[in-house]
Design an enzyme around this catalytic site. Structure first.
Site, PDB file in Angstrom:
ATOM      1  N   SER A  91     -46.069 -38.959   4.177  1.00 14.61           N
ATOM      2  CA  SER A  91     -44.630 -38.746   4.394  1.00 14.61           C
ATOM      3  C   SER A  91     -44.274 -38.434   5.844  1.00 14.61           C
ATOM      4  O   SER A  91     -43.103 -38.273   6.180  1.00 14.61           O
ATOM      5  CB  SER A  91     -44.126 -37.608   3.494  1.00 14.61           C
ATOM      6  OG  SER A  91     -44.812 -36.413   3.783  1.00 14.61           O
ATOM      7  N   THR A 196     -41.130 -33.961   4.925  1.00 18.83           N
ATOM      8  CA  THR A 196     -40.929 -34.004   6.369  1.00 18.83           C
ATOM      9  C   THR A 196     -41.649 -32.796   6.914  1.00 18.83           C
ATOM     10  O   THR A 196     -41.766 -31.806   6.211  1.00 18.83           O
ATOM     11  CB  THR A 196     -39.410 -33.824   6.653  1.00 18.83           C
ATOM     12  OG1 THR A 196     -38.734 -34.985   6.196  1.00 18.83           O
ATOM     13  CG2 THR A 196     -39.092 -33.603   8.116  1.00 18.83           C
ATOM     14  N   THR A 214     -40.672 -37.454  10.303  1.00 15.36           N
ATOM     15  CA  THR A 214     -40.897 -37.964   8.947  1.00 15.36           C
ATOM     16  C   THR A 214     -41.020 -39.490   8.940  1.00 15.36           C
ATOM     17  O   THR A 214     -40.531 -40.166   9.856  1.00 15.36           O
ATOM     18  CB  THR A 214     -39.717 -37.559   8.037  1.00 15.36           C
ATOM     19  OG1 THR A 214     -40.028 -37.846   6.683  1.00 15.36           O
ATOM     20  CG2 THR A 214     -38.439 -38.293   8.391  1.00 15.36           C
ATOM     21  N   ARG A 224     -32.701 -47.905   6.393  1.00 14.97           N
ATOM     22  CA  ARG A 224     -32.237 -46.556   6.014  1.00 14.97           C
ATOM     23  C   ARG A 224     -32.780 -45.497   6.992  1.00 14.97           C
ATOM     24  O   ARG A 224     -33.945 -45.503   7.372  1.00 14.97           O
ATOM     25  CB  ARG A 224     -32.707 -46.242   4.603  1.00 14.97           C
ATOM     26  CG  ARG A 224     -32.264 -44.864   4.065  1.00 14.97           C
ATOM     27  CD  ARG A 224     -33.318 -43.786   4.244  1.00 14.97           C
ATOM     28  NE  ARG A 224     -32.935 -42.526   3.607  1.00 14.97           N
ATOM     29  CZ  ARG A 224     -33.611 -41.395   3.739  1.00 14.97           C
ATOM     30  NH1 ARG A 224     -34.693 -41.338   4.464  1.00 14.97           N
ATOM     31  NH2 ARG A 224     -33.190 -40.293   3.141  1.00 14.97           N
ATOM     32  N   THR A 247     -35.536 -30.331   4.810  1.00 15.62           N
ATOM     33  CA  THR A 247     -36.353 -31.366   4.193  1.00 15.62           C
ATOM     34  C   THR A 247     -35.750 -31.643   2.816  1.00 15.62           C
ATOM     35  O   THR A 247     -35.016 -30.820   2.284  1.00 15.62           O
ATOM     36  CB  THR A 247     -37.840 -30.940   4.121  1.00 15.62           C
ATOM     37  OG1 THR A 247     -38.593 -31.942   3.442  1.00 15.62           O
ATOM     38  CG2 THR A 247     -38.031 -29.627   3.413  1.00 15.62           C
ATOM     39  N   GLY A 248     -36.058 -32.811   2.270  1.00 12.19           N
ATOM     40  CA  GLY A 248     -35.447 -33.191   1.002  1.00 12.19           C
ATOM     41  C   GLY A 248     -34.588 -34.424   1.185  1.00 12.19           C
ATOM     42  O   GLY A 248     -34.727 -35.136   2.190  1.00 12.19           O
TER      43      GLY A 248
END
Ligand code: ASP
Length: 334
Positions: A91, A196, A214, A224, A247-248
């Site tokens: 990631s 991330t 990330t 994206r 993060t998320g």
């Protein structure tokens, strides 16, 4: 000895909103009160805090720099480079999962104590996007470079070209494509397909910097970009107040200018913990349906106090300072 303080000083002193709530902000802004013994609050408490388990190794590298009186800016750059270098990390960095079309596109940003910042997004084939982001900050009049332009800039500044995806990841991507029988659709976010590293640090001079890097949401749409390279969303630093990173699911974090919101809450007297909780509350309220949604913040204030909060269980973060080294589980809302 007594010192005159006004509302701004109270916030600088780290008094939480619960205490400040006793006062009326408007009248406080015009008045001042006398308090004593403020000096210990001005003590500098160096610290490094970063997201997820991979933060442990990254913090170690960052702390080596802080320990030797290095800058928080060097610490947050070289700290997250450890994670970017880990080819088993799916990631962050060039070991990351590709987008739907098989391109590993990297996003990163960095910000220092003087509000200088640099960012790259949709960058392919370069091992250390965080260092390219720093070069954008230091060597160009711009804040953000993306895609081919970011790559051209990186190559012109002697960053090495790397072929991505790495073979193991390419194999996984091909298997994923086959399984999905060409009806290719970006999969919903789950605990397996994103993350991330965001890092915040205070050095021995009391200066705060932050970094965020990330490979984004696995099998995302080509083109994206999430919150991570966006100053104010994935990361924000204000040396007078503190810093935050996220993060998320980037789309939800961008919608509330997440990290900036956390820092602004701290400016208005919230503790780092209360500020992270408020930002998550705002995401939940705006988003309505948060089924399967995960967003997380970490924050620190000028005095080295920290906070972390996420929508749901499962988020953890790493801390290193003179008293503690390890992982903590974040509190969560639902
Ligand atoms: N925030 C990142 C993104 O949306 C992913 C993550 O941190 O989980 O790209």
């Amino acid at each position: 000895m007594s010192k005159k303080v006004n509302r701004r000083d109270l916030i600088r002193l780290g008094l939480t909103s619960s205490l400040l709530g006793v006062f009326n902000f408007k009248s406080l802004a015009k008045t001042s009160i006398n308090i004593t013994n403020v000096s210990s609050e001005d003590e500098i408490k160096p610290i490094v805090i970063s997201t997820w388990n991979h933060g442990i190794a990254a913090n170690k590298a960052a702390w080596e720099i802080i320990k030797k009186n290095g800058s928080s800016l060097d610490a947050v750059e070289f700290g997250v480079r450890v994670t970017e270098s880990d080819l088993t990390n799916r990631s962050v960095g060039i070991g990351g999962y590709p987008d739907i079309d098989g391109h590993v596109t990297l996003d990163a940003c960095i910000m220092d104590q003087n509000s200088n910042c640099g960012s790259v997004a949709f960058l392919e084939g370069i091992a250390h996007p965080i260092s390219v982001a720093r070069a954008v900050m230091e060597k160009t009049p711009h804040v953000m470079l993306v895609g081919k332009g970011a790559k051209k800039f990186a190559l012109a500044h002697d960053f090495k070209k790397i072929s991505t995806p790495i073979p193991e990841v390419k194999k996984e991507w091909k298997a994923w494509k086959k399984k999905h029988n060409k009806l290719l659709k970006t999969p919903a976010v789950n605990t397996e397909n994103h993350d991330t590293i965001g890092m915040l640090a205070i050095d021995n001079n009391g200066n705060i910097s932050g970094s965020c890097t990330t490979s984004g949401w696995a099998y995302k749409m080509h083109g994206r970009v999430g919150d991570s390279p966006i100053i104010g969303a994935g990361l924000f630093v204000d040396n007078e107040i503190g810093a935050a990173c996220a993060t998320g699911v980037g789309e939800s974090i961008i919608k509330i200018a997440g990290s900036h919101t956390v820092v602004e809450c701290m400016r208005n007297g919230y503790s780092p913990q209360e500020a992270c909780e408020e930002a998550i509350k705002r995401i939940i309220k705006k988003q309505g349906n948060v089924k399967d949604l995960q967003c997380c913040f970490i924050a620190l204030d000028k005095f080295g106090n920290t906070g972390a909060h996420s929508i749901r269980d499962g988020f953890n973060y790493a801390i290193k300072n003179n008293d503690f080294e390890g992982i903590k589980n974040s509190s969560y809302s639902i």
